[in-house]
Scaffold this active site. Structure first.
Site, mmCIF file in Angstrom:
data_model
loop_
_atom_site.group_PDB
_atom_site.id
_atom_site.type_symbol
_atom_site.label_atom_id
_atom_site.label_comp_id
_atom_site.label_asym_id
_atom_site.label_seq_id
_atom_site.Cartn_x
_atom_site.Cartn_y
_atom_site.Cartn_z
ATOM 1 N N GLN A 1 1.860 -10.589 11.709
ATOM 2 C CA GLN A 1 2.166 -11.353 10.309
ATOM 3 C C GLN A 1 3.527 -11.226 9.996
ATOM 4 O O GLN A 1 4.225 -12.191 9.942
ATOM 5 C CB GLN A 1 1.141 -10.960 9.162
ATOM 6 C CG GLN A 1 1.616 -11.457 7.903
ATOM 7 C CD GLN A 1 0.659 -11.217 6.880
ATOM 8 O OE1 GLN A 1 -0.503 -11.892 6.989
ATOM 9 N NE2 GLN A 1 0.872 -10.320 6.016
ATOM 10 N N MET B 1 -3.354 -10.378 -1.615
ATOM 11 C CA MET B 1 -4.288 -11.299 -1.664
ATOM 12 C C MET B 1 -5.070 -10.366 -2.865
ATOM 13 O O MET B 1 -6.414 -10.623 -3.085
ATOM 14 C CB MET B 1 -5.294 -11.428 -0.473
ATOM 15 C CG MET B 1 -4.716 -12.212 0.403
ATOM 16 S SD MET B 1 -5.401 -13.167 1.664
ATOM 17 C CE MET B 1 -6.563 -11.794 2.430
ATOM 18 N N GLY B 2 -4.593 -9.550 -3.555
ATOM 19 C CA GLY B 2 -5.262 -8.788 -4.710
ATOM 20 C C GLY B 2 -6.098 -7.418 -4.041
ATOM 21 O O GLY B 2 -5.700 -7.303 -2.874
ATOM 22 N N ALA B 3 -7.086 -7.065 -4.510
ATOM 23 C CA ALA B 3 -7.696 -5.797 -4.316
ATOM 24 C C ALA B 3 -6.657 -5.016 -3.991
ATOM 25 O O ALA B 3 -6.907 -4.227 -2.870
ATOM 26 C CB ALA B 3 -8.960 -6.011 -3.275
ATOM 27 N N LEU B 4 -6.107 -4.719 -4.993
ATOM 28 C CA LEU B 4 -4.511 -3.769 -4.801
ATOM 29 C C LEU B 4 -4.848 -2.190 -4.514
ATOM 30 O O LEU B 4 -5.921 -1.891 -5.202
ATOM 31 C CB LEU B 4 -3.703 -4.004 -5.900
ATOM 32 C CG LEU B 4 -3.101 -5.208 -5.954
ATOM 33 C CD1 LEU B 4 -2.034 -5.436 -7.126
ATOM 34 C CD2 LEU B 4 -2.733 -6.035 -4.823
ATOM 35 N N VAL C 1 0.889 2.494 5.204
ATOM 36 C CA VAL C 1 0.491 3.622 4.195
ATOM 37 C C VAL C 1 -1.105 4.051 4.624
ATOM 38 O O VAL C 1 -1.881 3.020 4.725
ATOM 39 C CB VAL C 1 0.447 3.273 2.686
ATOM 40 C CG1 VAL C 1 0.169 4.395 1.967
ATOM 41 C CG2 VAL C 1 1.934 2.668 2.371
ATOM 42 N N HIS D 1 -0.323 -1.348 -1.356
ATOM 43 C CA HIS D 1 0.385 -2.327 -2.185
ATOM 44 C C HIS D 1 1.241 -1.819 -3.242
ATOM 45 O O HIS D 1 2.490 -2.453 -3.266
ATOM 46 C CB HIS D 1 -0.689 -3.381 -2.808
ATOM 47 C CG HIS D 1 -1.579 -4.078 -1.763
ATOM 48 N ND1 HIS D 1 -2.897 -3.950 -1.877
ATOM 49 C CD2 HIS D 1 -1.257 -5.058 -1.004
ATOM 50 C CE1 HIS D 1 -3.459 -4.674 -1.169
ATOM 51 N NE2 HIS D 1 -2.542 -5.369 -0.562
HETATM 52 P P1 AMP Z 1 -3.124 -8.266 1.716
HETATM 53 O O1 AMP Z 1 -3.314 -8.238 0.315
HETATM 54 O O2 AMP Z 1 -4.082 -7.257 2.801
HETATM 55 O O3 AMP Z 1 -2.817 -9.725 2.071
HETATM 56 O O4 AMP Z 1 -1.586 -7.374 2.192
HETATM 57 C C1 AMP Z 1 -0.664 -7.851 1.376
HETATM 58 C C2 AMP Z 1 0.642 -7.092 1.897
HETATM 59 O O5 AMP Z 1 0.358 -5.815 2.076
HETATM 60 C C3 AMP Z 1 0.935 -7.405 3.435
HETATM 61 O O6 AMP Z 1 2.303 -7.476 3.587
HETATM 62 C C4 AMP Z 1 0.272 -6.325 4.053
HETATM 63 O O7 AMP Z 1 0.846 -6.066 5.415
HETATM 64 C C5 AMP Z 1 0.532 -5.238 3.215
HETATM 65 N N1 AMP Z 1 -0.238 -4.056 3.336
HETATM 66 C C6 AMP Z 1 -1.560 -4.011 3.230
HETATM 67 N N2 AMP Z 1 -2.141 -2.733 3.436
HETATM 68 C C7 AMP Z 1 -1.154 -1.859 3.653
HETATM 69 C C8 AMP Z 1 -1.045 -0.702 4.174
HETATM 70 N N3 AMP Z 1 -1.811 0.106 4.459
HETATM 71 N N4 AMP Z 1 0.362 -0.195 4.248
HETATM 72 C C9 AMP Z 1 1.401 -1.208 4.435
HETATM 73 N N5 AMP Z 1 1.322 -2.371 3.851
HETATM 74 C C10 AMP Z 1 -0.019 -2.725 3.634
#
Ligand code: AMP
Length: 291
Positions: free
Chosen positions: A154, A31-34, A177, A38
């Site tokens: 999820q 969803m961005g805000a990488l 992470v 990510h």
């Molecule tokens: P999001 O942008 O929050 O929807 O996350 C996109 C993907 O990144 C999803 O598969 C999340 O599980 C993964 N993700 C987000 N934060 C972390 C993290 N700290 N460690 C590992 N995977 C992450």
């Protein structure tokens, strides 16, 4: 090299047609805000394929009324830099209309795996997640999709959907992470004040304690009580703390020793910000936390 930016399904299709002739593809939906989490998923994608497509889309259907869809951080310029840094070859950043054209109404509905944890606290959330992920999988075709274990439920509901709908997708799981002080990276950490950022450390600390208690032979329900009391001591408002079967996400049988792995999952509010974290007992290392 700059990633190719794609804004429409037609552009995506064209990109995939060109690359399909010569290459394997990994896809990292976001969803961005990488952040570094990510980027680590993008790195994992590179290990499984020659091209990595990152998708950036704040998916409206997975947010409930009163949740943070409108204020969710949108940092497109930074995101593109981070994709490039991490070695993504393309970024798909569609508009809402592109993914949900006027008149659309079909949804992929989650089953029992979505009944507890975030599925219970956020009605409709996983139906929104599965619908957008199914659309992306269908657009991308045979490929590897990378998901983080940070969003453990999820990951499980997506694995179920891929199996149930016979989708030609290889799912790659990536471990959580964390920041140097133990807090799991999240786009929503940006909402935290300096004081709340410190308060939030109670979550990885409680998980680290429960990791130790598990190694000492304490039962899952004792770990749940331990984590609950630690989070309450830190004045976090609990959404849930649960120990569930890590495959079925259903409660553990009380009569016998758990057969498979046990997931210890936490969701708590730090101010208005909802944070989630988890540990698979006996599998994951303890979060390294600041004392
Ligand atoms: P999001 O942008 O929050 O929807 O996350 C996109 C993907 O990144 C999803 O598969 C999340 O599980 C993964 N993700 C987000 N934060 C972390 C993290 N700290 N460690 C590992 N995977 C992450």
């Amino acid at each position: 090299m700059n990633p190719t930016v794609l804004s429409t399904k037609a552009e995506l299709r064209q990109y995939l047609e060109q690359s399909a002739k010569r290459r394997r593809l990994s896809v990292v939906p976001t969803m961005g805000a990488l952040h570094r989490g990510h980027q680590s998923l993008i790195g994992a994608g590179r290990e499984h394929a020659d091209e990595v497509l990152v998708t950036v889309f704040v998916n409206p259907t997975q947010f409930g009324p009163g949740e943070d869809f409108d204020r969710y951080p949108r940092t497109w310029e930074r995101d593109l830099e981070r994709c490039e840094e991490a070695g993504a070859t393309a970024v798909f950043r569609p508009s809402k209309h592109e993914m949900y054209p006027a008149g659309e109404e079909t949804r992929v509905v989650v089953g029992a795996l979505g009944s507890r944890l975030c599925g219970a606290s956020r009605p409709g959330h996983f139906t929104g997640v599965l619908t957008i992920v199914a659309k992306l999988m269908h657009l991308c075709g045979p490929s590897s999709f990378v998901f983080g274990r940070k969003d453990f439920q999820q990951l499980r509901v997506i694995q179920r959907m891929v199996a149930d709908l016979f989708l030609p997708i290889n799912i790659v799981e990536h471990p959580i992470v964390r920041e140097g002080d133990g807090l799991a990276l999240s786009s929503r950490n940006a909402y935290l004040s300096a004081e709340q950022r410190i308060q939030a450390l109670a979550i990885p600390r409680a998980l680290a304690l429960s990791h130790r208690a598990h190694a000492e032979g304490r039962a899952p329900e004792e770990l749940v009580s331990l984590v609950r009391s630690r989070l309450q001591d830190a004045r976090l408002e609990l959404d849930y703390v649960e120990a569930l079967d890590a495959e079925s996400l259903q409660p553990l049988s009380t009569e016998e020793q758990p057969k498979g792995h046990v997931l210890l999952a936490v969701a708590a509010f730090c101010g208005r910000t909802r944070l989630i974290d988890n540990l698979v007992l006996g599998v994951d290392a303890a979060p390294t936390v600041a004392e």
